[in-house]
Scaffold this active site. Structure first.
Site, PDB file in Angstrom:
ATOM      1  N   GLY A  15     -93.948  63.720 -92.061  1.00  0.00           N
ATOM      2  CA  GLY A  15     -93.923  63.638 -90.596  1.00  0.00           C
ATOM      3  C   GLY A  15     -93.343  62.300 -90.175  1.00  0.00           C
ATOM      4  N   ARG A  83     -92.249  72.193-105.980  1.00  0.00           N
ATOM      5  CA  ARG A  83     -92.722  73.472-105.427  1.00  0.00           C
ATOM      6  C   ARG A  83     -92.013  73.680-104.091  1.00  0.00           C
ATOM      7  NH1 ARG A  83     -96.893  77.253-105.216  1.00  0.00           N
ATOM      8  NH2 ARG A  83     -97.885  77.421-103.172  1.00  0.00           N
ATOM      9  N   THR A 143     -97.071  56.284 -92.386  1.00  0.00           N
ATOM     10  CA  THR A 143     -97.785  57.373 -91.713  1.00  0.00           C
ATOM     11  C   THR A 143     -98.620  56.801 -90.580  1.00  0.00           C
ATOM     12  OG1 THR A 143     -99.517  59.053 -91.834  1.00  0.00           O
ATOM     13  CG2 THR A 143     -99.669  57.318 -93.449  1.00  0.00           C
ATOM     14  N   ASP A 145    -101.300  58.068 -89.921  1.00  0.00           N
ATOM     15  CA  ASP A 145    -102.685  58.335 -90.343  1.00  0.00           C
ATOM     16  C   ASP A 145    -103.327  57.150 -91.064  1.00  0.00           C
ATOM     17  OD1 ASP A 145    -102.033  60.860 -89.435  1.00  0.00           O
ATOM     18  OD2 ASP A 145    -101.711  61.687 -91.426  1.00  0.00           O
ATOM     19  N   ASP A 147    -103.517  56.523 -94.181  1.00  0.00           N
ATOM     20  CA  ASP A 147    -104.416  57.036 -95.227  1.00  0.00           C
ATOM     21  C   ASP A 147    -103.820  56.964 -96.628  1.00  0.00           C
ATOM     22  OD1 ASP A 147    -102.466  58.946 -94.921  1.00  0.00           O
ATOM     23  OD2 ASP A 147    -103.822  60.655 -94.805  1.00  0.00           O
ATOM     24  N   ARG A 189    -105.216  63.743 -89.693  1.00  0.00           N
ATOM     25  CA  ARG A 189    -105.588  64.661 -90.781  1.00  0.00           C
ATOM     26  C   ARG A 189    -107.041  64.437 -91.200  1.00  0.00           C
ATOM     27  NH1 ARG A 189    -101.685  64.914 -95.707  1.00  0.00           N
ATOM     28  NH2 ARG A 189    -102.057  62.689 -95.620  1.00  0.00           N
TER      29      ARG A 189
HETATM   30  O1  F6P Z   1     -99.461  63.042 -91.189  1.00  0.00           O
HETATM   31  C1  F6P Z   1     -99.006  62.827 -89.888  1.00  0.00           C
HETATM   32  C2  F6P Z   1     -99.460  63.937 -88.969  1.00  0.00           C
HETATM   33  O2  F6P Z   1     -99.016  63.644 -87.665  1.00  0.00           O
HETATM   34  C3  F6P Z   1    -100.954  64.207 -88.982  1.00  0.00           C
HETATM   35  O3  F6P Z   1    -101.689  63.270 -88.250  1.00  0.00           O
HETATM   36  C4  F6P Z   1    -101.000  65.602 -88.434  1.00  0.00           C
HETATM   37  O4  F6P Z   1    -102.165  66.270 -88.868  1.00  0.00           O
HETATM   38  C5  F6P Z   1     -99.762  66.230 -89.026  1.00  0.00           C
HETATM   39  O5  F6P Z   1     -98.881  65.171 -89.372  1.00  0.00           O
HETATM   40  C6  F6P Z   1     -99.052  67.198 -88.116  1.00  0.00           C
HETATM   41  O6  F6P Z   1     -98.008  67.794 -88.813  1.00  0.00           O
HETATM   42  P1  F6P Z   1     -96.843  68.627 -88.120  1.00  0.00           P
HETATM   43  O7  F6P Z   1     -95.831  67.643 -87.599  1.00  0.00           O
HETATM   44  O8  F6P Z   1     -96.299  69.475 -89.208  1.00  0.00           O
HETATM   45  O9  F6P Z   1     -97.441  69.421 -87.003  1.00  0.00           O
END
Ligand code: F6P
Length: 384
Positions: A15, A83, A143, A145, A147, A189
């Site tokens: 992301g 994968r 990220t 997040d 994390d 997440r």
């Molecule tokens: O990991 C970054 C993040 O924005 C998370 O916080 C969130 O859960 C996820 O990606 C959302 O993913 P997508 O862009 O596929 O909806």
């Protein structure tokens, strides 16, 4: 140690987040100007390696992108070479293949001595088969997040916290005017870093984190106190991965073509509905969603991203292989990239910020914050 690095690739995976362009800029300029290394950009993360979509990056291509959101190279969070979904069969569903060889071939065809991979734990996991196949990868932890295992901070996080805090400040005034409970769902997440940090920064009343399963009874008692004896409104931050003690995380979507298919979302709305039902207090919810990922990086992230980009090239020029640059105790270094791959760094339940928040009466929905009613004067009372 001297090293024979002549040409490198750079890609952004997973992301997107604020600061990606700042890293691309720092990597490219350091490589070209300090070491005379040629740089190519790989488009859309590992997808570009699989499909051989690679373009040269000159210093002028990265000029002026420090402050820009997103990534000039494009990104992809559904692409692990080990994968990889090659097609979706209408009857049996996704068809997976290991396309690591295609990536290795692209790297060889373009004469890449190393690839700078800017991404999160999923992207580091995607890089793992290439590292095992002998491609030199240097990771840069990205990220919102925050994390990623091995680093105390990732770029993009502080900008997301800034965005979430700004939104929470705005919700504060409307909650106050209407004497309502406002629940704001933030991303992250399975990690509560954004929720905890933006929650404390905005002075929110209750913070629901994935790491501390909550009990609605405690949440509602807290709301009841604030409505009757407190200021008459309440702000709740709900991390998207938060869940009730006896319940599950709320899943918004499943993407069957992604190696990491679960997309969380919806807990904020669920909590708001339950509070309204149980307390009778008018309650609304907002989900910030991808707004937290968009826009340009705040200065702290521009600086962090520049440090990380520079350190990625420094690490490479020290002759290291398969490393991820990190910051620990405010010092930059590097760790084994495979150590970070596919893992998540969660908020410790005894984190000092949680302790500080509890001390000032912030609830975490677990009944462990001392009840304000137990020792405080009702707000608005005159203490002589
Ligand atoms: O990991 C970054 C993040 O924005 C998370 O916080 C969130 O859960 C996820 O990606 C959302 O993913 P997508 O862009 O596929 O909806």
């Amino acid at each position: 140690m001297t090293t024979q690095i002549k040409r490198i690739g750079v890609l952004t995976g997973g992301g997107d987040c604020p600061g990606l362009n700042a890293v691309i800029r720092a990597v490219t300029k350091t490589a070209i100007w300090k070491h005379g290394i040629e740089v190519v950009g790989i488009e859309d993360g590992f997808q570009g390696l699989i499909e051989d979509r690679v373009r040269p990056l000159a210093a002028r291509d990265v000029s002026g992108i420090l402050t820009r959101g997103g990534t000039i190279l494009g990104s992809n969070n559904r692409c692990n070479p080990r994968r990889y979904c090659v097609r979706v069969d209408p009857v049996t569903g996704p068809v997976w293949e290991n396309v690591t060889d295609r990536c290795v071939d692209t790297a060889r065809r373009h004469g890449l001595d190393a690839i700078i991979v800017i991404g999160g734990d999923g992207t580091m996991a995607s890089a793992a088969p290439l590292v095992e196949a002998g491609v030199n990868i240097i990771g840069v932890p990205k990220t919102i997040d925050n994390d990623i295992v091995g680093t105390e901070i990732t770029f993009g996080f502080l900008t997301a916290v800034n965005t979430a805090t700004d939104a929470l400040d705005k919700l504060h005034s409307t909650a106050d005017s209407h004497h309502r409970v406002m629940v704001c769902e933030v991303m992250g997440r399975n990690a509560g870093w954004i929720g905890l940090t933006a929650g404390v920064a905005s002075g929110s009343d209750i913070i629901l984190l994935p790491e501390i399963p909550f009990d609605l009874e405690h949440v509602c008692e807290n709301i009841d106190f604030r409505m009757k004896k407190g200021p008459g409104f309440a702000i709740i931050v709900a991390s998207e991965g938060a869940r009730p003690r006896e319940g599950q995380q709320v899943v918004d979507r499943i993407d069957p073509t992604s190696p990491d298919p679960i997309r969380l979302g919806g807990i904020g709305r669920w909590v708001a509905d339950e509070i309204a039902k149980r307390t009778g207090v008018e309650t609304r919810s907002s989900a910030l969603g991808h707004i937290q990922r968009g826009g340009g990086p705040i200065p702290a992230d521009r600086i962090l991203a520049t440090h990380f980009g520079y350190h990625a090239i420094k690490t490479l020029m020290e002759g290291k292989k398969g490393r991820m640059v990190v910051r620990q105790g405010n010092v930059f270094g590097d760790v084994d990239l495979l150590h970070a791959a596919g893992k998540q760094r969660l908020v410790p339940v005894n984190h000092p910020l949680i302790e500080a928040a509890r001390a000032i009466g912030t609830g975490f929905g677990d009944g462990k914050t001392p009840e304000p009613a137990a020792h405080a004067e009702p707000m608005g009372s005159v203490v002589v």
